[in-house]
Design an enzyme around this catalytic site. Structure first.
Site, PDB file in Angstrom:
ATOM      1  N   LEU A  35       2.903  -9.165  -0.939  1.00  0.00           N
ATOM      2  CA  LEU A  35       2.366  -8.652   0.330  1.00  0.00           C
ATOM      3  C   LEU A  35       0.850  -8.550   0.229  1.00  0.00           C
ATOM      4  CD1 LEU A  35       4.749  -5.750   1.432  1.00  0.00           C
ATOM      5  CD2 LEU A  35       4.981  -8.196   1.776  1.00  0.00           C
ATOM      6  N   HIS A  57       0.841  -1.207   0.000  1.00  0.00           N
ATOM      7  CA  HIS A  57       0.000   0.000   0.000  1.00  0.00           C
ATOM      8  C   HIS A  57       0.877   1.259   0.000  1.00  0.00           C
ATOM      9  CE1 HIS A  57      -2.721  -2.882   2.324  1.00  0.00           C
ATOM     10  NE2 HIS A  57      -3.497  -2.526   1.329  1.00  0.00           N
TER      11      HIS A  57
HETATM   12  P1  AMP Z   1      -6.581  -3.546  -0.275  1.00  0.00           P
HETATM   13  O1  AMP Z   1      -6.358  -2.807   0.992  1.00  0.00           O
HETATM   14  O2  AMP Z   1      -6.203  -4.983  -0.223  1.00  0.00           O
HETATM   15  O3  AMP Z   1      -7.948  -3.296  -0.869  1.00  0.00           O
HETATM   16  O4  AMP Z   1      -5.568  -2.914  -1.314  1.00  0.00           O
HETATM   17  C1  AMP Z   1      -5.562  -1.542  -1.584  1.00  0.00           C
HETATM   18  C2  AMP Z   1      -4.706  -1.290  -2.789  1.00  0.00           C
HETATM   19  O5  AMP Z   1      -3.382  -1.743  -2.533  1.00  0.00           O
HETATM   20  C3  AMP Z   1      -5.208  -2.067  -4.019  1.00  0.00           C
HETATM   21  O6  AMP Z   1      -5.112  -1.223  -5.162  1.00  0.00           O
HETATM   22  C4  AMP Z   1      -4.251  -3.225  -4.083  1.00  0.00           C
HETATM   23  O7  AMP Z   1      -4.079  -3.729  -5.391  1.00  0.00           O
HETATM   24  C5  AMP Z   1      -2.973  -2.592  -3.582  1.00  0.00           C
HETATM   25  N1  AMP Z   1      -2.038  -3.611  -3.087  1.00  0.00           N
HETATM   26  C6  AMP Z   1      -2.316  -4.614  -2.209  1.00  0.00           C
HETATM   27  N2  AMP Z   1      -1.227  -5.403  -2.029  1.00  0.00           N
HETATM   28  C7  AMP Z   1      -0.253  -4.881  -2.814  1.00  0.00           C
HETATM   29  C8  AMP Z   1       1.101  -5.262  -3.083  1.00  0.00           C
HETATM   30  N3  AMP Z   1       1.674  -6.318  -2.520  1.00  0.00           N
HETATM   31  N4  AMP Z   1       1.816  -4.494  -3.940  1.00  0.00           N
HETATM   32  C9  AMP Z   1       1.241  -3.401  -4.542  1.00  0.00           C
HETATM   33  N5  AMP Z   1      -0.025  -3.005  -4.337  1.00  0.00           N
HETATM   34  C10 AMP Z   1      -0.772  -3.734  -3.483  1.00  0.00           C
END
Ligand code: AMP
Length: 286
Positions: free
Chosen positions: A188, A41
């Site tokens: 991650l 994130h």
């Molecule tokens: P989430 O909190 O899981 O909804 O993720 C929020 C944002 O962070 C989304 O756009 C995800 O694709 C991105 N995200 C989650 N994990 C990663 C990661 N390991 N690397 C890059 N972006 C991520």
């Protein structure tokens, strides 16, 4: 706390804080998240800072994108820790609405995208992408950013959002951020916290396997056989596989036979934890 980070909880307060930035012609980037923030994130926050004058991060665990048997209630939440990390990362504003703010009584509108959402994660998580599309549309209208940043980790989601912004003429640029991984290759994810020690040891095999599928495509092997081999390998290691797929990187249409430009995507459970990952198939990796 070393930051100028402000926390707002209502759409009205969000707009009050955005107004002077807009008046000063400062560009605004939005990074939507569900919290439990990790370095993946925060890499999106860094990307946002490199592209825009102001960075807004939203934290909202969106109930309507979870199925009835999914982990909405147990999804990790750490608002204080998240705010500290965002302060250190240099975000300007964090928007933390509660469910009543996002879905007040009588809320009944749904944003639904056909086609792109019907297979891969959409096939195994009915209504998931409608929930994502609805909340992201709301966040884009609430914040009206110049750009919004999403991770390639959720590759299908990234394409769904690009599609919805195009279809609904929402004036925002959608940018994708690269996947941040542990040293052993595991992408991650907030859900990695669910893994037992032995599942955690097995988990990097997901990335290893889709990387092998990508390498075999670069060698000219057919997509179907490569996916079957990948699925067998994961199942042999104890994964319950939703899919291992080779798709067009722009449309997610299935590809078979020898392919050039493609994306290898996979989703699989280790115990109760559903992991997803994807890698590009690039001519340069030959
Ligand atoms: P989430 O909190 O899981 O909804 O993720 C929020 C944002 O962070 C989304 O756009 C995800 O694709 C991105 N995200 C989650 N994990 C990663 C990661 N390991 N690397 C890059 N972006 C991520």
């Amino acid at each position: 706390m070393p930051s100028g980070l402000t926390t707002v909880r209502t759409v009205a307060d969000l707009r009050t804080h955005l107004a002077p930035w807009r008046k000063a012609s400062e560009s605004i980037a939005l990074v939507p998240t569900m919290g439990a923030l990790h370095a993946g994130h925060l890499s999106l926050v860094t990307l946002a800072k490199s592209k825009a004058d102001r960075v807004v991060v939203s934290i909202f665990v969106n109930p309507i994108q979870f199925g009835p048997c999914e982990d909405f209630n147990t999804y990790p939440r750490d608002e204080a820790g998240d705010i500290e990390k965002l302060g250190e990362a240099g975000a300007d504003l964090v928007f933390v609405p509660d469910t009543a703010e996002m879905y007040p009584g009588g809320f009944s509108t749904k944003v639904s995208i056909g086609d792109l959402t019907e297979d891969l994660c959409g096939a195994n998580r009915p209504n998931h992408f409608d929930g994502v599309a609805t909340v992201v549309t709301k966040l884009l209208l609430q914040c009206a950013p110049d750009m919004a940043i999403f991770g390639e980790k959720d590759y299908q989601q990234l394409l769904v959002i690009k599609h919805l912004v195009r279809d609904l003429n929402i004036p925002v640029e959608i940018l994708g951020g690269e996947i941040v991984r542990e040293n052993d290759g595991l992408a991650l994810s907030s859900r990695n916290a669910y893994l037992s020690p032995s599942e955690r040891e097995t988990a990097p095999l997901l990335h290893q396997t889709i990387s092998e599928v990508a390498a075999s495509l670069v060698r000219g092997e057919g997509a179907d056989a490569a996916c079957v081999a990948g699925r067998f390998k994961l199942e042999a290691a104890g994964f319950r596989v939703d899919y291992v797929a080779v798709r067009d990187p722009d449309t997610l249409k299935p590809l078979s036979g020898p392919v050039k430009r493609a994306r290898v995507l996979a989703a699989a459970y280790l115990g109760k934890t559903r992991l997803i990952d994807n890698v590009p198939v690039l001519p340069t990796s030959q």
